[in-house]
Write an enzyme that holds these catalytic residues in place. Structure first.
Site, short mmCIF file in Angstrom:
data_model
loop_
_atom_site.label_atom_id
_atom_site.label_comp_id
_atom_site.label_asym_id
_atom_site.label_seq_id
_atom_site.Cartn_x
_atom_site.Cartn_y
_atom_site.Cartn_z
N ASP A 34 0.87 -1.19 0.00
CA ASP A 34 0.00 0.00 0.00
C ASP A 34 0.89 1.23 0.00
O ASP A 34 2.07 1.16 0.38
CB ASP A 34 -0.90 0.01 1.24
CG ASP A 34 -2.18 0.82 1.03
OD1 ASP A 34 -3.26 0.21 0.88
OD2 ASP A 34 -2.10 2.07 0.99
N ILE A 119 -9.54 -5.51 -9.27
CA ILE A 119 -10.86 -5.34 -8.62
C ILE A 119 -11.25 -3.86 -8.57
O ILE A 119 -12.40 -3.50 -8.44
CB ILE A 119 -10.83 -5.91 -7.17
CG1 ILE A 119 -10.36 -7.37 -7.15
CG2 ILE A 119 -12.20 -5.80 -6.53
CD1 ILE A 119 -10.43 -8.03 -5.76
N HIS A 176 -19.38 -4.24 -15.29
CA HIS A 176 -19.70 -4.27 -13.86
C HIS A 176 -20.29 -2.91 -13.54
O HIS A 176 -19.59 -1.94 -13.32
CB HIS A 176 -18.40 -4.48 -13.07
CG HIS A 176 -18.60 -4.59 -11.59
ND1 HIS A 176 -19.53 -5.43 -11.03
CD2 HIS A 176 -17.97 -3.99 -10.55
CE1 HIS A 176 -19.45 -5.34 -9.71
NE2 HIS A 176 -18.51 -4.47 -9.40
N1 APR Z 1 -0.98 2.27 -4.62
C1 APR Z 1 -1.31 1.34 -3.69
N2 APR Z 1 -2.36 1.46 -2.87
C2 APR Z 1 -3.10 2.55 -2.97
C3 APR Z 1 -2.83 3.57 -3.91
C4 APR Z 1 -1.70 3.40 -4.76
N3 APR Z 1 -1.38 4.31 -5.66
N4 APR Z 1 -3.77 4.53 -3.77
C5 APR Z 1 -4.59 4.13 -2.79
N5 APR Z 1 -4.19 2.95 -2.30
C6 APR Z 1 -4.76 2.14 -1.23
C7 APR Z 1 -5.37 2.96 -0.09
O1 APR Z 1 -4.35 3.47 0.75
C8 APR Z 1 -6.25 1.91 0.58
O2 APR Z 1 -5.56 1.24 1.62
O3 APR Z 1 -5.84 1.35 -1.70
C9 APR Z 1 -6.57 0.92 -0.54
C10 APR Z 1 -8.05 0.88 -0.89
O4 APR Z 1 -8.70 0.36 0.20
P1 APR Z 1 -10.18 0.79 0.65
O5 APR Z 1 -10.30 2.28 0.59
O6 APR Z 1 -10.49 0.11 1.92
O7 APR Z 1 -11.09 0.23 -0.55
P2 APR Z 1 -11.62 -1.26 -0.77
O8 APR Z 1 -12.95 -1.42 -0.14
O9 APR Z 1 -10.55 -2.22 -0.45
O10 APR Z 1 -11.88 -1.20 -2.35
C11 APR Z 1 -10.81 -1.05 -3.27
O11 APR Z 1 -12.00 -2.09 -5.06
O12 APR Z 1 -14.24 -2.71 -5.28
C12 APR Z 1 -13.27 -1.77 -5.56
O13 APR Z 1 -14.58 0.26 -5.69
C13 APR Z 1 -13.60 -0.44 -4.94
O14 APR Z 1 -12.01 0.78 -6.22
C14 APR Z 1 -12.28 0.22 -4.94
C15 APR Z 1 -11.31 -0.92 -4.68
#
Ligand code: APR
Length: 320
Positions: A34, A119, A176
């Site tokens: 992350d 995803i 989707h």
């Molecule tokens: N590189 C890596 N991680 C990243 C980046 C990046 N450039 N930008 C954001 N993130 C991380 C965020 O820090 C966060 O921990 O991606 C993670 C996303 O997690 P959540 O906000 O909890 O989202 P989540 O419910 O896991 O969904 C992720 O999947 O279903 C789709 O619409 C949803 O696009 C979303 C994705």
């Protein structure tokens, strides 16, 4: 035999759930990546401490360095923003396109031989952009939507018919989003078509139509309830099913977003279709006969995906 390595790009709600499931199922060693410092490391530590209780011995590492995904067999990408109430998947486009660029470059550099499951939403556009940015062959990059959408459809049909979800097979095509196409002709309960079950009086066309509609907005229903994020248990489970199909060469027939090259009259786009997933990645796109109505609905869905790709190209000229 060396253990397999699963890289999870994004350590949020879905990423953490993916790591938990992958560890419980013994898929291999796990790397949680992350951009936020501390979160992947904290989750990895917490998950590793499940090991003694659950009896798994996978190595689970949290990182902010792409070099740690080197040699991954599977990368599952959830990096980006999730939907908030009132936001459509498309509102996420500009934000998540930039994220796909960074992730695609990370995978290109460190895990170019992996099988990539995207995803991040809006799914059909993000998986296409991820393939473009990563430069991986199209049969190694897929989008997870169909397994989730059909799981939602199966859940609602099983509840309606009062039967086990295990016996309900459902079929969802297209993008989707609100234009996805649940195909009733290929949806069955232990081989019995839904239309026959309606004739037998086990439901009505109106109720099944309402289920189709509920499936289409299944993600939004959960966003409205959660208020601070979107679904994560079922999306993670669905992606793990796809990863297992690849890792164990299962030749599963699963609905997923795959690049089409003439199938269903579509070329150069990622669209949700039934595919065979095995050790070769996407080993086959299965092209089924569709009714005129399903064809029309699929076209609407394909047009919606095309519009998103145009929007991506106008945001990032390297995609032109
Ligand atoms: N590189 C890596 N991680 C990243 C980046 C990046 N450039 N930008 C954001 N993130 C991380 C965020 O820090 C966060 O921990 O991606 C993670 C996303 O997690 P959540 O906000 O909890 O989202 P989540 O419910 O896991 O969904 C992720 O999947 O279903 C789709 O619409 C949803 O696009 C979303 C994705």
């Amino acid at each position: 035999m060396a253990r397999k390595k699963i890289a999870l790009i994004g350590a949020g709600n879905i990423g953490g759930t993916l790591a938990h499931l992958a560890a419980l199922k013994g898929l291999g060693d796990i790397v949680l990546f992350d951009v936020v410092e501390g979160v992947p490391q904290g989750k990895a530590l917490d998950l590793a401490q499940c090991g003694p209780v659950e009896g798994f011995d996978a190595e689970i590492k949290g990182t902010n360095d792409y070099a740690d995904i080197a040699g991954a067999d599977v990368c599952i990408v959830t990096a980006g923003r999730a939907r908030q109430p009132g936001m459509s998947r498309d509102d996420l486009l500009a934000i998540n396109l930039k994220v796909m660029k960074a992730v695609g470059e990370g995978i290109r550099q460190h895990a170019p031989d992996s099988f990539v499951i995207c995803i991040t939403n809006p799914l059909d556009a993000m998986v296409w952009a991820l393939r473009e940015f990563s430069g991986l062959p199209a049969h190694k990059v897929v989008g997870m939507a169909g397994v989730l959408d059909s799981a939602r459809f199966r859940t609602f049909l099983a509840q309606e018919f009062g039967v086990s979800v295990k016996d309900v097979n459902a079929f969802v095509l297209g993008g989707h989003g609100d234009t996805m196409v649940p195909v009733l002709e290929y949806s069955t309960v232990s081989g019995i078509p839904v239309a026959d079950l309606i004739k037998m009086g086990m439901s009505t066309q109106e109720k099944v139509d309402a289920i189709v509609q509920r499936t289409r907005s299944g993600g939004g229903e959960i966003v409205a309830l959660l208020k601070t994020g979107s679904a994560y248990y079922a999306p993670a489970t669905s992606a793990i099913e796809m990863a297992e199909a690849y890792l164990y060469d299962k030749k599963r027939v699963l609905p997923a977003a795959a690049e089409l090259n003439g199938e269903y009259g579509v070329s150069g786009l990622y669209v949700g279709v039934p595919i065979v997933i095995g050790a070769g990645g996407v080993e086959k796109v299965i092209e089924v006969e569709l009714t005129d109505a399903a064809k029309q609905n699929l076209q609407v869905s394909v047009d919606a995906v095309k519009e998103l790709l145009e929007a991506c190209r106008s945001i990032d000229s390297s995609l032109a």
